[in-house]
Design an enzyme around this catalytic site. Structure first.
Site, short mmCIF file in Angstrom:
data_model
loop_
_atom_site.label_atom_id
_atom_site.label_comp_id
_atom_site.label_asym_id
_atom_site.label_seq_id
_atom_site.Cartn_x
_atom_site.Cartn_y
_atom_site.Cartn_z
N SER A 1 0.80 -1.22 -0.12
CA SER A 1 0.12 0.07 0.00
C SER A 1 0.74 1.42 0.08
O SER A 1 1.94 1.30 0.12
CB SER A 1 -0.81 0.07 1.27
N GLY B 1 2.28 1.60 3.45
CA GLY B 1 3.02 0.37 4.03
C GLY B 1 4.34 0.46 3.32
O GLY B 1 5.55 -0.03 3.66
N LYS C 1 4.00 -7.53 -7.69
CA LYS C 1 3.99 -6.25 -7.40
C LYS C 1 5.33 -5.74 -6.87
O LYS C 1 5.93 -4.87 -6.99
CB LYS C 1 2.58 -5.59 -6.99
N ASN D 1 -4.00 -14.52 5.46
CA ASN D 1 -5.49 -14.32 5.47
C ASN D 1 -5.75 -13.49 6.47
O ASN D 1 -5.63 -14.08 7.69
CB ASN D 1 -6.32 -15.42 5.33
N SER E 1 -2.84 -2.38 7.45
CA SER E 1 -3.82 -2.68 6.38
C SER E 1 -5.03 -1.78 6.40
O SER E 1 -5.69 -1.57 7.68
CB SER E 1 -4.20 -4.18 6.54
N ALA E 2 -5.75 -1.29 5.25
CA ALA E 2 -7.00 -0.73 5.40
C ALA E 2 -7.76 -1.40 4.34
O ALA E 2 -7.22 -2.24 3.57
CB ALA E 2 -6.80 0.89 5.03
N LYS F 1 -12.28 3.17 11.80
CA LYS F 1 -10.79 3.26 12.39
C LYS F 1 -10.97 3.26 13.95
O LYS F 1 -10.14 2.76 14.71
CB LYS F 1 -10.12 4.74 12.00
N PRO G 1 -3.06 9.26 12.14
CA PRO G 1 -2.39 10.55 11.20
C PRO G 1 -3.51 11.07 10.47
O PRO G 1 -4.83 10.52 10.55
CB PRO G 1 -1.70 9.54 10.24
N LEU H 1 -4.75 13.28 6.98
CA LEU H 1 -4.89 12.71 5.73
C LEU H 1 -3.61 12.63 5.07
O LEU H 1 -2.65 13.50 5.26
CB LEU H 1 -5.69 13.72 4.81
#
Length: 365
Positions: free
Chosen positions: A65, A68, A94, A117, A138-139, A222, A245, A247
């Site tokens: 991400s 990440g 990737k 998973n 993770s989001a 969140k 955090p 934006l």
């Protein structure tokens, strides 16, 4: 940001740490450690800091991400080997492409992708084995949703966070965990309360009913995820720090992180008018993650608010809107500066910590 497919939808001391553990519960959950155990927590800090003395393996959830990747690079630069938790073989490819292109700079350290998973604790236990720390970044996004983030995703976010914390607590090698929460989990409070503090800092928690009434689903997700994390930390004795955090911005941030950016800005006009619309550069945020991880149980405990800039001027709002390709009235409405700001953001706790502990990385270009 992880895409959720339709079929998946379902201070600086121990006292400060206690406040973080207890504040989220709203009176329903209580600290159950006795005084002897609290003393043991202090003594255990020497063991917890093994990650500093020996640069061991750490795991980053969603290492492909936008955030990440920045955290992975920061960790590598400071001598860590990184295990990145990915969803599928496509994400592994990737990562390899990123290494070839130079987006990831392994130097002499290892970047190891592991398919795991997030909805299964057993899968996470296998992924975390041998790691001394976990960064849960993770989001989630709903590929079938219009906004990219729905109320259903908020529930998934909380459940996954709970799984990550349980797996972290059950993995003997894992000594500490850093959770990426959000400033949204701090600032959405009931404005009608007479005793509402004008300062929004790490001790503030959003009101779930406000998030529900305003349909602020990312804020709700969140908030619920961080509550779940602190509940597990309290029950299992897990050494946890959370970062909230603003934006997240930076190079190509809207192209790379568009779903999260749009979801964050739901309610932007109210945040702007209250002086609570803040941004943080992705690399600065990655530095903050490394800093609190290395200082955990010595000077870093509890929650930390992280931002670089508060957007409270028309010119700043216009610049942000241009970066995102949005009309400026989506961020600040049509009126500027007619009323004084109601609130004041404070990130003093994190600023003080980073000014004392952050070391430059000589491998960074």
């Amino acid at each position: 940001m992880r895409i959720v497919r339709p079929e998946e939808i379902m201070g600086t001391d121990l006292e400060d740490h206690h406040r973080a553990l207890q504040a989220f519960a709203g009176g329903g959950v209580h600290w159950r450690k006795d005084e002897e155990e609290l003393k043991d927590w202090r003594v255990s800090s020497k063991v917890v800091n093994d990650c500093e003395e020996e640069k061991k393996i750490v795991c980053v959830t969603s290492g492909v991400s936008y955030l990440g990747l920045a955290i992975v690079n920061k960790l590598i630069c400071h001598g860590y080997s990184v295990r990145t938790l990915v969803d599928n073989q496509e994400d592994i490819e990737k990562l390899r492409e990123m290494e070839i292109s130079g987006e990831i700079r392994p130097n002499n350290n290892m970047v190891e992708p592991v398919i795991g998973n997030l909805t299964e604790v057993e899968s996470l236990l296998r992924a975390f084995e041998g790691c001394c720390g976990v960064f849960h970044t993770s989001a989630f996004a709903d590929s079938a949703g219009v906004s990219g983030y729905t109320k259903s995703i908020a529930d998934i976010e909380a459940k996954v966070c709970e799984n990550v914390m349980k797996a972290s607590a059950r993995t003997p090698s894992v000594k500490k965990c850093v959770l990426t929460s959000s400033l949204l989990a701090c600032l959405w409070r009931d404005g009608s309360r007479q005793n509402l503090s004008p300062v929004v800092d790490h001790e503030c928690w959003s009101d779930e009913s406000v998030c529900l009434n305003k349909k602020l689903w990312l804020a709700l997700g969140k908030l619920k995820a961080e509550r779940a994390a602190w509940s597990i930390a309290m029950e299992e004795g897990l050494s946890l720090v959370s970062i909230c955090p603003g934006l997240i911005t930076g190079p190509k941030f809207f192209h790379e992180n568009s779903t999260a950016s749009i979801a964050y800005l739901k309610g932007a006009r109210e945040m702007f008018s209250d002086g609570l619309l803040a941004t943080v550069d992705v690399n600065r945020l990655a530095e903050a993650h490394l800093c609190v991880f290395e200082a955990t149980n010595r000077r870093a405990v509890g929650r930390f608010i992280c931002y670089d800039q508060v957007i409270d001027e028309e010119e700043e709002a216009e610049k942000l809107a241009k970066q995102m390709g949005l009309p400026v009235n989506r961020i600040c409405g049509s009126e500027f500066g007619n009323t004084p700001l109601r609130f004041h953001l404070s990130n003093r706790k994190l600023s003080n910590l980073m000014s004392r502990t952050l070391k430059p990385c000589h491998n960074e270009s």
